[in-house]
Scaffold this motif. Structure first.
Motif, PDB file in Angstrom:
ATOM      1  N   ASP A 176      49.820  32.567 -15.184  1.00 53.94           N
ATOM      2  CA  ASP A 176      51.237  32.741 -14.934  1.00 53.94           C
ATOM      3  C   ASP A 176      51.504  31.787 -13.797  1.00 53.94           C
ATOM      4  O   ASP A 176      50.545  31.017 -13.330  1.00 53.94           O
ATOM      5  CB  ASP A 176      51.191  33.981 -14.399  1.00 53.94           C
ATOM      6  N   GLY A 177      52.850  31.773 -13.514  1.00 49.17           N
ATOM      7  CA  GLY A 177      53.621  31.024 -12.200  1.00 49.17           C
ATOM      8  C   GLY A 177      53.078  29.532 -12.164  1.00 49.17           C
ATOM      9  O   GLY A 177      53.009  29.035 -13.287  1.00 49.17           O
ATOM     10  N   LEU A 196      59.241  39.553 -22.939  1.00 49.08           N
ATOM     11  CA  LEU A 196      58.399  38.106 -22.869  1.00 49.08           C
ATOM     12  C   LEU A 196      59.082  37.098 -21.666  1.00 49.08           C
ATOM     13  O   LEU A 196      58.449  36.076 -21.575  1.00 49.08           O
ATOM     14  CB  LEU A 196      58.355  37.519 -24.120  1.00 49.08           C
ATOM     15  N   SER A 197      60.022  37.222 -21.240  1.00 49.06           N
ATOM     16  CA  SER A 197      60.841  36.305 -20.383  1.00 49.06           C
ATOM     17  C   SER A 197      60.876  37.108 -19.014  1.00 49.06           C
ATOM     18  O   SER A 197      61.382  36.122 -17.940  1.00 49.06           O
ATOM     19  CB  SER A 197      62.311  36.016 -20.886  1.00 49.06           C
ATOM     20  N   ASP A 198      60.131  38.132 -18.483  1.00 48.45           N
ATOM     21  CA  ASP A 198      60.413  38.564 -17.358  1.00 48.45           C
ATOM     22  C   ASP A 198      59.313  37.917 -16.448  1.00 48.45           C
ATOM     23  O   ASP A 198      57.929  38.204 -16.686  1.00 48.45           O
ATOM     24  CB  ASP A 198      60.281  40.217 -17.355  1.00 48.45           C
ATOM     25  N   PRO A 199      59.486  37.427 -15.092  1.00 45.91           N
ATOM     26  CA  PRO A 199      58.456  36.882 -14.604  1.00 45.91           C
ATOM     27  C   PRO A 199      57.620  37.861 -13.762  1.00 45.91           C
ATOM     28  O   PRO A 199      56.589  37.502 -13.006  1.00 45.91           O
ATOM     29  CB  PRO A 199      59.281  36.005 -13.437  1.00 45.91           C
ATOM     30  N   ASN A 200      57.950  39.057 -13.717  1.00 49.74           N
ATOM     31  CA  ASN A 200      57.229  40.300 -13.135  1.00 49.74           C
ATOM     32  C   ASN A 200      56.254  40.917 -14.182  1.00 49.74           C
ATOM     33  O   ASN A 200      55.616  41.918 -13.878  1.00 49.74           O
ATOM     34  CB  ASN A 200      58.128  41.211 -12.523  1.00 49.74           C
ATOM     35  N   GLU A 239      65.090  51.966 -18.443  1.00 51.15           N
ATOM     36  CA  GLU A 239      63.884  52.416 -17.887  1.00 51.15           C
ATOM     37  C   GLU A 239      63.377  51.392 -17.010  1.00 51.15           C
ATOM     38  O   GLU A 239      63.562  50.125 -16.905  1.00 51.15           O
ATOM     39  CB  GLU A 239      62.629  52.601 -19.119  1.00 51.15           C
ATOM     40  N   THR A 240      62.583  52.168 -16.118  1.00 53.27           N
ATOM     41  CA  THR A 240      61.989  50.969 -14.981  1.00 53.27           C
ATOM     42  C   THR A 240      60.525  51.223 -15.237  1.00 53.27           C
ATOM     43  O   THR A 240      59.897  52.426 -15.221  1.00 53.27           O
ATOM     44  CB  THR A 240      62.242  51.629 -13.529  1.00 53.27           C
ATOM     45  N   ILE A 241      59.908  50.077 -15.230  1.00 56.95           N
ATOM     46  CA  ILE A 241      58.376  50.099 -15.370  1.00 56.95           C
ATOM     47  C   ILE A 241      57.795  49.745 -14.163  1.00 56.95           C
ATOM     48  O   ILE A 241      58.208  48.794 -13.566  1.00 56.95           O
ATOM     49  CB  ILE A 241      57.835  48.961 -16.282  1.00 56.95           C
ATOM     50  N   LYS A 242      56.865  50.431 -13.839  1.00 55.59           N
ATOM     51  CA  LYS A 242      56.204  50.322 -12.426  1.00 55.59           C
ATOM     52  C   LYS A 242      54.980  49.279 -12.268  1.00 55.59           C
ATOM     53  O   LYS A 242      54.337  49.036 -13.313  1.00 55.59           O
ATOM     54  CB  LYS A 242      55.520  51.668 -11.866  1.00 55.59           C
ATOM     55  N   ALA A 243      54.914  48.617 -11.284  1.00 47.75           N
ATOM     56  CA  ALA A 243      53.809  47.787 -11.044  1.00 47.75           C
ATOM     57  C   ALA A 243      52.456  48.229 -11.620  1.00 47.75           C
ATOM     58  O   ALA A 243      52.263  49.372 -11.297  1.00 47.75           O
ATOM     59  CB  ALA A 243      53.675  47.219  -9.547  1.00 47.75           C
ATOM     60  N   GLN A 260      51.151  43.056 -18.356  1.00 49.11           N
ATOM     61  CA  GLN A 260      50.990  43.897 -17.001  1.00 49.11           C
ATOM     62  C   GLN A 260      51.934  43.786 -15.987  1.00 49.11           C
ATOM     63  O   GLN A 260      52.433  42.552 -15.644  1.00 49.11           O
ATOM     64  CB  GLN A 260      49.712  43.804 -16.581  1.00 49.11           C
ATOM     65  N   ALA A 261      52.923  44.591 -15.722  1.00 52.11           N
ATOM     66  CA  ALA A 261      53.876  44.761 -14.697  1.00 52.11           C
ATOM     67  C   ALA A 261      53.293  44.299 -13.251  1.00 52.11           C
ATOM     68  O   ALA A 261      52.282  45.241 -12.894  1.00 52.11           O
ATOM     69  CB  ALA A 261      54.814  45.768 -14.533  1.00 52.11           C
TER      70      ALA A 261
END
Length: 409
Positions: free
Chosen positions: A94-95, A60-64, A305-309, A295-296
């Motif tokens: 967003d943003g 919830l705090s990730d800008p991506n 883990e890495t979540i892809k765009a 959504q990333a």
């Protein structure tokens, strides 16, 4: 540990009818496994379900991570994940666009301004308790208490004629259903948009001393005049969020406390417990019970883990609020717990703007209802209470209650 091993392959949407206050049992399984499970969602996509408290906060705090499909489109079978974000749609933005609107609205929800409303809210609660006690029961606590109080508060805040309350309540119930008929949904949306457009045009012509009026003036003074569409969308968002969530919390928390006589007795004995009681019930019930969708838009790391765009994630608020590593014995109500760090209002830039208002309303209900009607109890067997399993905001459809006639009048 794979999803097959833990036995969870689809996003959980069903609660155990014997434990209707608890989130689906699958969340505990998901928290216990390593990593995040990718589950099939009713909307037709797979989403990684984030169920641990720390991971939910990270999401919830990730800008991506974009909120454009928020809040719970993943559980709507015919939901639109790629729908354009309407101007003024604060929950989906967003943003910089989101930040601009948030800055304009924030002065309306400061602690000082909300505390100034407390005497008005106290009066509303007492008036509605008086109205209940003037009857002999049973009554529907939802219809006669839980719905009108937050509706009056948000109408007062926005400058809405309270005579229009029934008009918007009926339609907003359709708008937040997960299984609403498409034609009914379209009609409800048109009705609510039409109602709010009329209100906004009147406020733009003659801004008053209410939230919409002050917002219009503030935006003009800052050289950021808001369009009719922006104001309509903002007004609808605040109108729905301002009464639907709090009303459901009043009804559901009352029922939950009636099922926990020791905790209810403590609250009745000490109305000063209302502050911590409200946060504990928000944690325990987590009425945004399907979580929120993100959504990333770039690479995101959750744990190891890495979540892809392009990938979808669901931040399961109710699962995070039952994380035993943060809230010991999480499936038990403890009104003295001090659960101020709960996730019921979300976290990060989209954390609920009106949380202080909700807290004050709930505190006044908790501190007054049970003291003035100490014998309040269900008027029907618990098994007959119908829960809102197919709504984005969890609650009860009706709550028949009664009391002893000698209760304080």
């Amino acid at each position: 540990m794979s999803e097959t091993t833990i036995g969870v392959t689809s996003f959980p949407t069903t609660r155990d009818s014997s434990c209707p206050f608890d989130p689906p049992a699958e969340y505990a399984e998901l928290r216990a496994q390593e990593g995040t499970a990718s589950l099939a969602c009713p909307v037709g996509v797979n989403a990684r379900v984030v169920s641990r408290y720390a991971d939910v906060r990270a999401v919830l705090s990730d800008p991506n991570l974009s909120s454009h499909a928020a809040p719970s489109t993943h559980v709507v079978a015919d939901g639109q994940l790629d729908r354009p974000v309407a101007p003024g749609s604060l929950l989906h933005m967003d943003g910089p666009d989101h930040a601009r609107l948030r800055r304009l609205l924030t002065p309306e929800f400061t602690v000082k301004r909300i505390q100034a409303m407390r005497p008005y809210i106290q009066g509303l609660v007492d008036d509605h308790v008086d109205a209940l006690l003037a009857r002999t029961g049973p009554v529907d606590l939802v219809q006669d208490f839980a719905l009108p109080i937050p509706s009056l508060v948000i109408c007062e805040l926005l400058g809405v004629d309270y005579g229009d309350r029934d008009r918007f309540q009926e339609q907003t119930a359709v708008l937040i259903g997960t299984n609403s008929d498409p034609e009914a949904l379209q009609r409800a949306n048109a009705e609510v948009v039409g109602f709010m457009t009329q209100l906004v045009l009147a406020k733009m012509a003659a801004p008053g001393d209410d939230l919409l009026g002050r917002l219009i003036v503030r935006a003009r003074e800052n050289g950021q005049e808001l369009s009719v569409e922006e104001l309509v969308t903002l007004g609808i968002t605040l109108l729905i969020a301002g009464h639907e969530t709090t009303a459901n919390m009043i009804g559901l928390s009352t029922l939950a406390l009636l099922r926990q006589p020791d905790q209810l007795a403590a609250l009745r004995a000490d109305p000063g417990l209302a502050g911590t009681a409200v946060d504990e019930m928000l944690r325990y019930l987590s009425i945004v019970h399907f979580g929120v969708l993100r959504q990333a838009t770039g690479g995101v790391t959750i744990g190891d883990e890495t979540i892809k765009a392009g990938e979808w994630l669901v931040a399961a608020l109710s699962a995070g609020n039952r994380d035993e590593s943060v809230f010991p014995d999480p499936d038990r109500i403890d009104l003295r717990r001090g659960a101020t760090a709960h996730l019921a209002f979300g976290y990060g830039i989209h954390q609920c703007l009106g949380q202080q208002l909700a807290r004050v309303e709930l505190q006044e209900v908790f501190a007054r209802l049970h003291q003035r009607i100490p014998t309040l109890r269900l008027a029907v067997p618990f098994e007959e209470v119908e829960f809102k399993d197919h709504a984005l905001v969890y609650g009860v459809r009706a709550l028949p209650v009664t009391w002893d006639v000698e209760d304080d009048r």
